[in-house]
Design a protein around this motif. Structure first.
Motif, PDB file in Angstrom:
ATOM      1  N   THR A  56       9.813   6.156   1.182  1.00 31.72           N
ATOM      2  CA  THR A  56       8.703   6.212   0.413  1.00 31.72           C
ATOM      3  C   THR A  56       8.195   7.767   0.893  1.00 31.72           C
ATOM      4  O   THR A  56       8.409   8.074   1.755  1.00 31.72           O
ATOM      5  N   GLY A  57       7.600   8.556  -0.159  1.00 40.29           N
ATOM      6  CA  GLY A  57       7.308   9.861  -0.030  1.00 40.29           C
ATOM      7  C   GLY A  57       6.169  10.568  -0.866  1.00 40.29           C
ATOM      8  O   GLY A  57       5.919   9.761  -1.959  1.00 40.29           O
ATOM      9  N   LYS A  58       6.165  11.725  -0.752  1.00 40.85           N
ATOM     10  CA  LYS A  58       5.245  12.463  -1.826  1.00 40.85           C
ATOM     11  C   LYS A  58       5.941  13.560  -2.411  1.00 40.85           C
ATOM     12  O   LYS A  58       6.886  14.152  -1.736  1.00 40.85           O
ATOM     13  N   LEU A  59       5.576  13.948  -3.563  1.00 38.20           N
ATOM     14  CA  LEU A  59       6.059  15.083  -4.206  1.00 38.20           C
ATOM     15  C   LEU A  59       5.291  16.335  -4.035  1.00 38.20           C
ATOM     16  O   LEU A  59       4.017  16.233  -4.003  1.00 38.20           O
ATOM     17  N   GLU A  60       5.998  17.331  -3.371  1.00 40.27           N
ATOM     18  CA  GLU A  60       5.222  18.546  -3.178  1.00 40.27           C
ATOM     19  C   GLU A  60       4.985  19.445  -4.707  1.00 40.27           C
ATOM     20  O   GLU A  60       5.569  19.023  -5.781  1.00 40.27           O
ATOM     21  N   SER A  61       4.096  20.447  -4.365  1.00 38.56           N
ATOM     22  CA  SER A  61       3.883  21.269  -5.708  1.00 38.56           C
ATOM     23  C   SER A  61       4.922  21.753  -6.629  1.00 38.56           C
ATOM     24  O   SER A  61       5.142  21.979  -7.560  1.00 38.56           O
ATOM     25  N   ASP A  62       6.102  22.105  -5.934  1.00 38.72           N
ATOM     26  CA  ASP A  62       7.235  22.530  -6.120  1.00 38.72           C
ATOM     27  C   ASP A  62       8.452  21.573  -6.527  1.00 38.72           C
ATOM     28  O   ASP A  62       9.525  21.597  -7.064  1.00 38.72           O
ATOM     29  N   GLY A  63       8.087  20.318  -6.457  1.00 41.29           N
ATOM     30  CA  GLY A  63       8.746  19.184  -7.153  1.00 41.29           C
ATOM     31  C   GLY A  63       9.740  18.533  -6.088  1.00 41.29           C
ATOM     32  O   GLY A  63      10.431  17.597  -6.257  1.00 41.29           O
ATOM     33  N   THR A  64       9.716  19.056  -4.886  1.00 40.29           N
ATOM     34  CA  THR A  64      10.458  18.612  -3.783  1.00 40.29           C
ATOM     35  C   THR A  64      10.009  17.397  -3.024  1.00 40.29           C
ATOM     36  O   THR A  64       8.689  17.094  -3.246  1.00 40.29           O
ATOM     37  N   MET A  65      10.637  16.354  -2.506  1.00 42.60           N
ATOM     38  CA  MET A  65      10.002  15.182  -1.929  1.00 42.60           C
ATOM     39  C   MET A  65       9.860  15.465  -0.237  1.00 42.60           C
ATOM     40  O   MET A  65      10.929  15.895   0.077  1.00 42.60           O
ATOM     41  N   HIS A  66       8.703  14.988   0.251  1.00 45.11           N
ATOM     42  CA  HIS A  66       8.461  15.244   1.588  1.00 45.11           C
ATOM     43  C   HIS A  66       8.061  13.785   2.184  1.00 45.11           C
ATOM     44  O   HIS A  66       7.460  13.055   1.494  1.00 45.11           O
TER      45      HIS A  66
ATOM     46  N   PRO B  19       9.939  10.506 -10.379  1.00 44.27           N
ATOM     47  CA  PRO B  19      10.306  11.410 -11.295  1.00 44.27           C
ATOM     48  C   PRO B  19      11.667  10.828 -12.099  1.00 44.27           C
ATOM     49  O   PRO B  19      12.390  10.013 -11.671  1.00 44.27           O
ATOM     50  N   ASP B  20      11.759  11.210 -13.434  1.00 42.44           N
ATOM     51  CA  ASP B  20      12.896  10.969 -14.089  1.00 42.44           C
ATOM     52  C   ASP B  20      13.775  11.993 -13.997  1.00 42.44           C
ATOM     53  O   ASP B  20      14.492  12.562 -14.642  1.00 42.44           O
ATOM     54  N   ARG B  21      14.468  11.834 -12.602  1.00 38.29           N
ATOM     55  CA  ARG B  21      15.446  12.594 -12.310  1.00 38.29           C
ATOM     56  C   ARG B  21      16.069  12.185 -10.772  1.00 38.29           C
ATOM     57  O   ARG B  21      15.186  11.431 -10.517  1.00 38.29           O
ATOM     58  N   GLU B  22      16.993  12.559 -10.587  1.00 37.49           N
ATOM     59  CA  GLU B  22      17.466  12.039  -9.162  1.00 37.49           C
ATOM     60  C   GLU B  22      17.191  13.153  -8.131  1.00 37.49           C
ATOM     61  O   GLU B  22      17.059  14.099  -8.146  1.00 37.49           O
ATOM     62  N   ILE B  23      16.455  12.275  -6.784  1.00 39.35           N
ATOM     63  CA  ILE B  23      16.267  13.066  -5.858  1.00 39.35           C
ATOM     64  C   ILE B  23      17.560  13.135  -4.972  1.00 39.35           C
ATOM     65  O   ILE B  23      18.342  12.167  -4.420  1.00 39.35           O
ATOM     66  N   ASP B  24      18.089  14.558  -4.699  1.00 40.21           N
ATOM     67  CA  ASP B  24      19.200  14.663  -3.728  1.00 40.21           C
ATOM     68  C   ASP B  24      18.872  15.355  -2.530  1.00 40.21           C
ATOM     69  O   ASP B  24      19.896  15.790  -1.563  1.00 40.21           O
TER      70      ASP B  24
ATOM     71  N   GLN C 191       0.748  -1.165  -0.135  1.00 40.87           N
ATOM     72  CA  GLN C 191       0.209   0.048   0.086  1.00 40.87           C
ATOM     73  C   GLN C 191       1.012   1.226  -0.031  1.00 40.87           C
ATOM     74  O   GLN C 191       0.462   2.155  -0.735  1.00 40.87           O
ATOM     75  N   ALA C 192       1.734   1.248   0.857  1.00 42.33           N
ATOM     76  CA  ALA C 192       2.765   2.438   0.692  1.00 42.33           C
ATOM     77  C   ALA C 192       3.410   2.631  -0.643  1.00 42.33           C
ATOM     78  O   ALA C 192       3.599   3.911  -0.943  1.00 42.33           O
ATOM     79  N   PHE C 193       3.807   1.395  -1.300  1.00 41.14           N
ATOM     80  CA  PHE C 193       4.497   1.585  -2.683  1.00 41.14           C
ATOM     81  C   PHE C 193       3.506   2.304  -3.534  1.00 41.14           C
ATOM     82  O   PHE C 193       3.628   3.220  -4.196  1.00 41.14           O
ATOM     83  N   CYS C 194       2.238   1.714  -3.469  1.00 46.17           N
ATOM     84  CA  CYS C 194       1.386   2.127  -4.323  1.00 46.17           C
ATOM     85  C   CYS C 194       0.628   3.611  -4.271  1.00 46.17           C
ATOM     86  O   CYS C 194       0.382   4.285  -5.131  1.00 46.17           O
ATOM     87  N   SER C 195       0.800   4.054  -3.177  1.00 48.15           N
ATOM     88  CA  SER C 195       0.116   5.382  -2.684  1.00 48.15           C
ATOM     89  C   SER C 195       1.277   6.523  -2.777  1.00 48.15           C
ATOM     90  O   SER C 195       0.661   7.490  -2.706  1.00 48.15           O
ATOM     91  N   SER C 196       2.492   6.017  -2.739  1.00 51.09           N
ATOM     92  CA  SER C 196       3.485   6.888  -2.928  1.00 51.09           C
ATOM     93  C   SER C 196       4.082   7.419  -4.185  1.00 51.09           C
ATOM     94  O   SER C 196       3.817   6.790  -5.203  1.00 51.09           O
ATOM     95  N   ASP C 197       4.436   8.960  -4.112  1.00 46.05           N
ATOM     96  CA  ASP C 197       4.731   9.317  -5.436  1.00 46.05           C
ATOM     97  C   ASP C 197       6.347   9.010  -5.685  1.00 46.05           C
ATOM     98  O   ASP C 197       6.530   8.788  -6.883  1.00 46.05           O
ATOM     99  N   VAL C 198       6.957   8.758  -4.808  1.00 43.66           N
ATOM    100  CA  VAL C 198       8.258   8.403  -4.723  1.00 43.66           C
ATOM    101  C   VAL C 198       8.745   7.416  -3.821  1.00 43.66           C
ATOM    102  O   VAL C 198       8.299   7.107  -2.667  1.00 43.66           O
ATOM    103  N   VAL C 199       9.474   6.179  -4.558  1.00 50.66           N
ATOM    104  CA  VAL C 199       9.884   5.282  -3.520  1.00 50.66           C
ATOM    105  C   VAL C 199      11.592   4.957  -4.064  1.00 50.66           C
ATOM    106  O   VAL C 199      11.779   4.808  -5.366  1.00 50.66           O
ATOM    107  N   LEU C 200      12.552   5.320  -3.003  1.00 49.20           N
ATOM    108  CA  LEU C 200      14.049   4.952  -3.544  1.00 49.20           C
ATOM    109  C   LEU C 200      14.788   4.457  -2.360  1.00 49.20           C
ATOM    110  O   LEU C 200      14.031   4.426  -1.220  1.00 49.20           O
TER     111      LEU C 200
END
Length: 219
Positions: A112-122, A81-86, A35-44
């Motif tokens: 796992t986490g969400k992408l905010e409107s500015d593209g940052t991960m939370h 996203p198709d970019r690296e999260i730093d 569920q965490a995987f499916c509901s998340s915007d980012v998993v890394l």
């Protein structure tokens, strides 16, 4: 005759204070790793290489709004996203669901986490965040590909009897009922996958599931 002092006011103030304290506590619903995987915007998978407190503005009372920024070295992107999260952001304390991670060049996390409107991960305490070494082989396979196969299924959490599924596309999650823990066998070793008749069932296997498989199938 002197009247006894009333304790109502101090008691009321104490209850109000306690209510405010409890209101600030972080509360999360149980969530299966799938569920965490499916509901998340980012998993890394990542290492934490730095931590700093940043101020993002002021609240209505003029107090600074703080967040924790974790600088990370991304090891692998499973979903996102198709970019690296730093960098990953979280709340300043656990009371507001902030996450505390170790800064250790040898320690890797599954985050796992969400992408905010500015593209940052939370991320919050309600997200699935675990040391990579603590994950089972099934959980690692799940993050890599298998959980995605079951994102159209629904996992129904069962905390007490009676509980049952109401739709063929559901899998009943009974870890808490049977093991008194959300880290039971289903959470650690099973994936809820859709079958060719559009029903869903728990699958445990080293190989990818066949087109037709039985509930709780082993390799």
């Amino acid at each position: 005759m002197t009247k006894p002092r009333s304790f109502c006011a101090p008691l009321l103030l104490f209850l109000v204070w306690r209510a405010g304290e409890l209101a600030e506590a972080c509360s999360c619903s149980p969530k299966h790793p799938q569920q965490a995987f499916c509901s998340s915007d980012v998993v890394l998978r990542a290492k934490v290489v730095g931590r700093q407190v940043i101020v993002t503005g002021n609240d209505l009372y003029g107090s600074p709004i703080k967040r924790i920024q974790y600088d990370v070295k991304q090891m692998k992107m499973f979903k996102g996203p198709d970019r690296e999260i730093d960098a990953i952001f979280t709340g300043p304390t656990s009371a507001v669901c902030g996450v505390n991670l170790d800064i250790n060049d040898k320690k890797e996390y599954l985050i796992t986490g969400k992408l905010e409107s500015d593209g940052t991960m939370h991320m919050t305490l309600c997200d699935f965040i675990q040391p990579w070494e603590s994950l089972t082989l099934a959980q690692r396979k799940g993050m890599d590909s298998r959980y995605e196969m079951g994102c159209q299924c629904r996992i129904t959490y069962c905390a007490s009897v009676p509980c049952a599924i109401s739709d063929p596309a559901e899998c009943l999650w009974t870890d808490w009922l049977m093991e008194n823990s959300v880290q039971g066998p289903q959470g650690r070793h099973y994936t809820c996958i859709k079958r060719n008749d559009d029903s869903c069932a728990w699958y445990r296997g080293a190989a990818a599931p066949k087109k037709e498989f039985l509930d709780i199938e082993d390799p």
